[in-house]
Design a protein around this motif. Structure first.
Motif, PDB file in Angstrom:
ATOM      1  N   GLY A 241       0.786  -1.224   0.000  1.00 38.29           N
ATOM      2  CA  GLY A 241       0.000   0.000   0.000  1.00 38.29           C
ATOM      3  C   GLY A 241       0.818   1.274   0.000  1.00 38.29           C
ATOM      4  N   GLU A 242       2.133   1.185   0.262  1.00 38.66           N
ATOM      5  CA  GLU A 242       2.980   2.363   0.262  1.00 38.66           C
ATOM      6  C   GLU A 242       3.471   2.687  -1.153  1.00 38.66           C
ATOM      7  OE1 GLU A 242       6.177   1.809   2.966  1.00 38.66           O
ATOM      8  OE2 GLU A 242       4.969   2.229   4.750  1.00 38.66           O
ATOM      9  N   ASP A 243       3.925   3.910  -1.354  1.00 34.83           N
ATOM     10  CA  ASP A 243       4.530   4.311  -2.630  1.00 34.83           C
ATOM     11  C   ASP A 243       6.036   4.070  -2.562  1.00 34.83           C
ATOM     12  OD1 ASP A 243       2.055   5.088  -3.468  1.00 34.83           O
ATOM     13  OD2 ASP A 243       2.391   7.237  -3.170  1.00 34.83           O
ATOM     14  N   LEU A 244       6.576   3.462  -3.611  1.00 35.31           N
ATOM     15  CA  LEU A 244       8.010   3.198  -3.686  1.00 35.31           C
ATOM     16  C   LEU A 244       8.638   4.138  -4.706  1.00 35.31           C
ATOM     17  CD1 LEU A 244      10.611   1.639  -3.175  1.00 35.31           C
ATOM     18  CD2 LEU A 244       9.846  -0.060  -4.852  1.00 35.31           C
ATOM     19  N   LYS A 245       9.534   5.010  -4.223  1.00 35.36           N
ATOM     20  CA  LYS A 245      10.201   5.971  -5.098  1.00 35.36           C
ATOM     21  C   LYS A 245      11.640   5.526  -5.337  1.00 35.36           C
ATOM     22  CE  LYS A 245       9.339  10.301  -4.553  1.00 35.36           C
ATOM     23  NZ  LYS A 245       9.305  11.693  -4.010  1.00 35.36           N
ATOM     24  N   LEU A 246      11.994   5.309  -6.608  1.00 35.48           N
ATOM     25  CA  LEU A 246      13.335   4.873  -6.993  1.00 35.48           C
ATOM     26  C   LEU A 246      13.981   5.982  -7.825  1.00 35.48           C
ATOM     27  CD1 LEU A 246      12.456   1.232  -8.143  1.00 35.48           C
ATOM     28  CD2 LEU A 246      13.495   1.891  -5.975  1.00 35.48           C
ATOM     29  N   ASP A 247      15.073   6.568  -7.311  1.00 37.24           N
ATOM     30  CA  ASP A 247      15.764   7.625  -8.054  1.00 37.24           C
ATOM     31  C   ASP A 247      16.796   7.009  -8.996  1.00 37.24           C
ATOM     32  OD1 ASP A 247      17.146   6.765  -5.823  1.00 37.24           O
ATOM     33  OD2 ASP A 247      18.238   8.642  -5.574  1.00 37.24           O
ATOM     34  N   VAL A 248      16.294   6.214  -9.948  1.00 36.77           N
ATOM     35  CA  VAL A 248      17.155   5.439 -10.841  1.00 36.77           C
ATOM     36  C   VAL A 248      17.173   5.976 -12.267  1.00 36.77           C
ATOM     37  CG1 VAL A 248      16.866   3.342  -9.479  1.00 36.77           C
ATOM     38  CG2 VAL A 248      15.280   3.820 -11.358  1.00 36.77           C
ATOM     39  N   LEU A 249      16.389   6.998 -12.558  1.00 38.82           N
ATOM     40  CA  LEU A 249      16.332   7.517 -13.927  1.00 38.82           C
ATOM     41  C   LEU A 249      17.493   8.485 -14.144  1.00 38.82           C
ATOM     42  CD1 LEU A 249      12.481   8.008 -14.294  1.00 38.82           C
ATOM     43  CD2 LEU A 249      13.880   5.972 -14.672  1.00 38.82           C
ATOM     44  N   LEU A 250      18.698   7.912 -14.225  1.00 39.23           N
ATOM     45  CA  LEU A 250      19.911   8.704 -14.375  1.00 39.23           C
ATOM     46  C   LEU A 250      19.972   9.331 -15.758  1.00 39.23           C
ATOM     47  CD1 LEU A 250      22.377   6.078 -12.845  1.00 39.23           C
ATOM     48  CD2 LEU A 250      21.021   7.801 -11.637  1.00 39.23           C
ATOM     49  N   ILE A 251      20.902  10.274 -15.920  1.00 37.36           N
ATOM     50  CA  ILE A 251      21.057  10.941 -17.196  1.00 37.36           C
ATOM     51  C   ILE A 251      21.505   9.974 -18.287  1.00 37.36           C
ATOM     52  CG2 ILE A 251      23.456  11.601 -16.753  1.00 37.36           C
ATOM     53  CD1 ILE A 251      22.861  14.232 -18.225  1.00 37.36           C
ATOM     54  N   ASN A 252      22.211   8.893 -17.889  1.00 34.74           N
ATOM     55  CA  ASN A 252      22.671   7.896 -18.853  1.00 34.74           C
ATOM     56  C   ASN A 252      21.781   6.657 -18.881  1.00 34.74           C
ATOM     57  OD1 ASN A 252      23.472   7.359 -16.248  1.00 34.74           O
ATOM     58  ND2 ASN A 252      25.415   6.410 -16.805  1.00 34.74           N
ATOM     59  N   ALA A 253      20.604   6.723 -18.241  1.00 35.09           N
ATOM     60  CA  ALA A 253      19.670   5.587 -18.257  1.00 35.09           C
ATOM     61  C   ALA A 253      18.844   5.626 -19.532  1.00 35.09           C
ATOM     62  CB  ALA A 253      18.767   5.631 -17.037  1.00 35.09           C
ATOM     63  N   ASP A 254      18.688   4.464 -20.167  1.00 39.53           N
ATOM     64  CA  ASP A 254      17.922   4.382 -21.408  1.00 39.53           C
ATOM     65  C   ASP A 254      16.598   3.653 -21.208  1.00 39.53           C
ATOM     66  OD1 ASP A 254      17.889   4.754 -24.404  1.00 39.53           O
ATOM     67  OD2 ASP A 254      17.645   2.574 -24.289  1.00 39.53           O
ATOM     68  N   LYS A 255      16.587   2.644 -20.313  1.00 42.95           N
ATOM     69  CA  LYS A 255      15.352   1.913 -20.048  1.00 42.95           C
ATOM     70  C   LYS A 255      15.418   1.238 -18.681  1.00 42.95           C
ATOM     71  CE  LYS A 255      15.712  -0.725 -23.627  1.00 42.95           C
ATOM     72  NZ  LYS A 255      15.488  -1.768 -24.658  1.00 42.95           N
ATOM     73  N   VAL A 256      14.250   0.919 -18.132  1.00 38.17           N
ATOM     74  CA  VAL A 256      14.141   0.172 -16.874  1.00 38.17           C
ATOM     75  C   VAL A 256      13.291  -1.062 -17.149  1.00 38.17           C
ATOM     76  CG1 VAL A 256      13.377   0.200 -14.468  1.00 38.17           C
ATOM     77  CG2 VAL A 256      14.300   2.295 -15.510  1.00 38.17           C
TER      78      VAL A 256
END
Length: 270
Positions: free
Chosen positions: A126-141
């Motif tokens: 039920g909680e929100d999970l925030k992932l700061d993984v969208l780096l400047i060199n990230a292309d996809k997750v």
């Protein structure tokens, strides 16, 4: 004249060849978030003048040792030219180029690294999970599920689900459920893994020590009033009944004994 010009060109070519780097190999390094990672150079320590570390075309200041106090003291040199990155964060992931220069020679050594960071997160339902993984060199997750790796975010297209949010470099999973568990990985444009995050659902028995203590106390109180006290009362009632019966039998014996003796005495007189 042309002969001297040709000699000059040959000399310049030889001089340029001497300054080119040698030993350029790719080294993969994996580190745990909040821990340290080592970029090994494996280069002979012979009159090393200085080292230059770059990432994403930016120079990174390298301290001479762990004790130095600078703005970026998380990166320092160990031994001849090994590079230590302390307290890893997601943005440390990516490619690094290390150049090692020597004294009295134009020759240099170069090493290329790819640093991958791993992390583990436990989330309550039920909680929100925030992932700061969208780096400047990230292309996809991507997320690893029963169907294999599936894309959940792509640069230029965003998220592929209404339960996901892409904002300020963060990928947020809204109202976390058991179906959201698994391994998430962030890839760069070359398909190299930058970050892997293993996400699990928090168990109900993983409360804080204070909460576990309160639960234990509540359980003890419930056991006393629900089980312990009735047993104690039952034992006391049984003991009282036993004492009453015992006294009653003793009293009956006392009443019956004199009449029996008087009868025997009366029979003996005749």
């Amino acid at each position: 004249m042309f002969r001297w010009l040709n000699l000059l060109l040959v000399f310049s070519f030889i001089k340029y060849s001497e300054t080119t780097t040698v030993g350029n190999i790719l080294i993969h390094v994996t580190g745990q978030k909040a821990e340290n990672a080592t970029l090994p150079c494996d280069i002979e320590a012979r009159d090393i003048f200085h080292v230059i570390l770059t990432s994403q075309s930016k120079n990174i200041l390298v301290c001479e040792n762990e004790e130095c106090k600078t703005e970026n003291s998380r990166v320092f040199k160990k031994g001849s030219c090994d590079i230590i990155i302390k307290d890893l964060i997601y943005s440390d992931a990516g490619k690094y180029i290390l150049k090692v220069h020597y004294n009295n020679t134009p020759e240099s050594q170069i090493r290329t690294y790819h640093l991958q960071i791993h992390d583990e997160i436990s989330v309550k339902k039920g909680e929100d999970l925030k992932l700061d993984v969208l780096l400047i060199n990230a292309d996809k997750v991507e997320r690893n599920s029963s169907e294999g790796w599936t894309e959940v975010w792509t640069r230029g297209h965003g998220v592929n689900s209404d339960r996901l949010t892409d904002r300020d470099g963060n990928l947020t999973i809204n109202e976390f459920t058991a179906n959201d568990t698994g391994t998430y990985r962030v890839l760069d444009s070359e398909g190299e893994t930058l970050i892997t995050v293993t996400v699990t659902e928090s168990r109900t028995d993983s409360d804080s020590p204070g909460e576990r203590k309160d639960d234990t106390e509540h359980t003890a109180v419930y056991w006393f009033w629900g089980v312990g006290l009735p047993v104690i009362l039952l034992v006391l009632v049984g003991a009282i009944v036993f004492v009453v019966i015992k006294k009653h039998r003793r009293r009956n014996n006392l009443y019956s004994q004199p009449s029996h003796q008087s009868t025997e005495e009366s029979e003996g007189l005749y």
